[in-house]
Design a protein around this motif. Sequence first.
Motif, PDB file in Angstrom:
ATOM      1  N   TYR A  60       0.830  -1.208   0.000  1.00 28.32           N
ATOM      2  CA  TYR A  60       0.000   0.000   0.000  1.00 28.32           C
ATOM      3  C   TYR A  60       0.866   1.260   0.000  1.00 28.32           C
ATOM      4  O   TYR A  60       0.563   2.222  -0.702  1.00 28.32           O
ATOM      5  N   LEU A  61       1.951   1.246   0.775  1.00 26.04           N
ATOM      6  CA  LEU A  61       2.826   2.422   0.837  1.00 26.04           C
ATOM      7  C   LEU A  61       3.672   2.575  -0.416  1.00 26.04           C
ATOM      8  O   LEU A  61       3.891   3.695  -0.905  1.00 26.04           O
ATOM      9  N   ILE A  72      -2.127  -0.288  -7.230  1.00 25.21           N
ATOM     10  CA  ILE A  72      -1.960   0.405  -5.953  1.00 25.21           C
ATOM     11  C   ILE A  72      -0.956   1.530  -6.174  1.00 25.21           C
ATOM     12  O   ILE A  72       0.196   1.275  -6.526  1.00 25.21           O
ATOM     13  N   THR A  73      -1.395   2.768  -5.994  1.00 21.30           N
ATOM     14  CA  THR A  73      -0.513   3.907  -6.235  1.00 21.30           C
ATOM     15  C   THR A  73       0.505   4.044  -5.114  1.00 21.30           C
ATOM     16  O   THR A  73       0.179   3.832  -3.941  1.00 21.30           O
ATOM     17  N   PRO A  74       1.739   4.383  -5.441  1.00 23.84           N
ATOM     18  CA  PRO A  74       2.736   4.569  -4.374  1.00 23.84           C
ATOM     19  C   PRO A  74       2.445   5.794  -3.538  1.00 23.84           C
ATOM     20  O   PRO A  74       2.148   6.862  -4.065  1.00 23.84           O
ATOM     21  N   LYS A  75       2.511   5.646  -2.237  1.00 21.15           N
ATOM     22  CA  LYS A  75       2.338   6.769  -1.312  1.00 21.15           C
ATOM     23  C   LYS A  75       3.686   7.315  -0.881  1.00 21.15           C
ATOM     24  O   LYS A  75       3.789   8.447  -0.436  1.00 21.15           O
ATOM     25  N   ALA A 114      -0.766   4.171   9.662  1.00 24.20           N
ATOM     26  CA  ALA A 114      -1.883   3.989  10.588  1.00 24.20           C
ATOM     27  C   ALA A 114      -3.152   3.585   9.843  1.00 24.20           C
ATOM     28  O   ALA A 114      -3.922   2.735  10.314  1.00 24.20           O
ATOM     29  N   ALA A 115      -3.381   4.177   8.678  1.00 26.67           N
ATOM     30  CA  ALA A 115      -4.570   3.844   7.890  1.00 26.67           C
ATOM     31  C   ALA A 115      -4.550   2.387   7.439  1.00 26.67           C
ATOM     32  O   ALA A 115      -5.568   1.688   7.485  1.00 26.67           O
ATOM     33  N   ALA A 116      -3.385   1.919   7.003  1.00 27.47           N
ATOM     34  CA  ALA A 116      -3.278   0.550   6.503  1.00 27.47           C
ATOM     35  C   ALA A 116      -3.308  -0.471   7.628  1.00 27.47           C
ATOM     36  O   ALA A 116      -3.890  -1.545   7.490  1.00 27.47           O
ATOM     37  N   VAL A 117      -2.680  -0.155   8.756  1.00 28.26           N
ATOM     38  CA  VAL A 117      -2.607  -1.102   9.869  1.00 28.26           C
ATOM     39  C   VAL A 117      -3.919  -1.159  10.640  1.00 28.26           C
ATOM     40  O   VAL A 117      -4.455  -2.243  10.909  1.00 28.26           O
ATOM     41  N   SER A 118      -4.459  -0.004  11.008  1.00 28.91           N
ATOM     42  CA  SER A 118      -5.620   0.050  11.893  1.00 28.91           C
ATOM     43  C   SER A 118      -6.906   0.495  11.209  1.00 28.91           C
ATOM     44  O   SER A 118      -7.983   0.424  11.811  1.00 28.91           O
TER      45      SER A 118
END
Length: 378
Positions: A60-61, A72-75, A114-118
């Motif tokens: 995701y990142l 999935i776009t790179p963040k 935080a968005a991806a984990v939680s």
Amino acid sequence: MTMPETSAPTADTAGESVGAEVLRPHAEDAFAGELAALAAADDRPRPARWRLSPWAVATYLLGGTLPDGTVITPKYVGPRRIIEVAVTTLATDRALLLLGVPGTAKTWVSEHLAAAVSGDSTLLVQGTAGTPEEAIRYGWNYAQLLAHGPSRDALVSSPVMRAMAEGMTARIEELTRIPADVQDSLITILSEKTLPVPELGQEIQAVRGFNVIATANDRDRGINDLSSALRRRFNTVVLPLPATAEAEVDIVSRRVDQIGRSLDLPGGLEGIAEIRRVVTVFRELRDGVTADGRTKIKSPSGTLSTAEAISVVTNGLALAAHFGDGVLRPGDVASGILGAVVRDPAADRVIWQEYVETVVRERDGWKDFYRACREVGA
């Protein structure tokens, strides 16, 4: 903040169709489509209460293409190992400290982790010189406290306390700006995974899934240094400035395009030549030497970070849209660059004028930019 009810965006439209009334959606809302696609395709083991596996969080990142073709776009554009170490840290019992100079995407990475984990990036403590201990531990509803005395109903949970109770990821921004005695209230939380509430004779114990992501910038060293005891509770990951000009151009282009779409501005990619020019100017002044390595130049007092380059280009796009023909031109970015470079009116203005006359003036293809710089006072 609660999002207006809208249909969930697809991965293709993430970031552009989310809540038309919201100026800056949270990461978990802006990229809900990508997170959902990753969750559906993710068959790897997930730590307790994680929405995704560590592999999927890193994807995701960093970006990628899923087996079903979802892009999935790179963040984050940078070394893969940095993100892998950060994600792995969150899967252990050690907190994560993202360290770097201003503008290295520490807050951006923190939010997306935080968005991806939680699935929630809003459990946030914003560090300032006035941040009280209550912001990290807990506070009181004084009406309830005076009427009924200390009780759980009178207790006001901090974002960290909520994260402990719910097994979520808490974020602390600008940790070194928080007073040292307030910082140290984290020591027991991070080492013992418990938060005593002596007024009630109770404690809040962290459940599995809880962790903390803190950010701090190198320029703050010496303001409120972390104690050695607190530093040991963190695994520190240093986020570097982009290694190459192309990487920085890519980062600026992506973020300007995202911001521009949210503001209904012309596409940033149409002004790629000016984006390259802004990045070149910032990197040369930051490094103290021209890109070809032939001419040494003085560096101004500011950081001239990637974040500032994004701001300059975004402001230029707004100028082009509202007072020009919609195409980003030298005159649209010149004043923004001047404002970013000249922080100390006495010393920085001399450095900028010298750079304009010795580098910009002599560079092939930069005559229009030179004239624009002169017009705004270089």
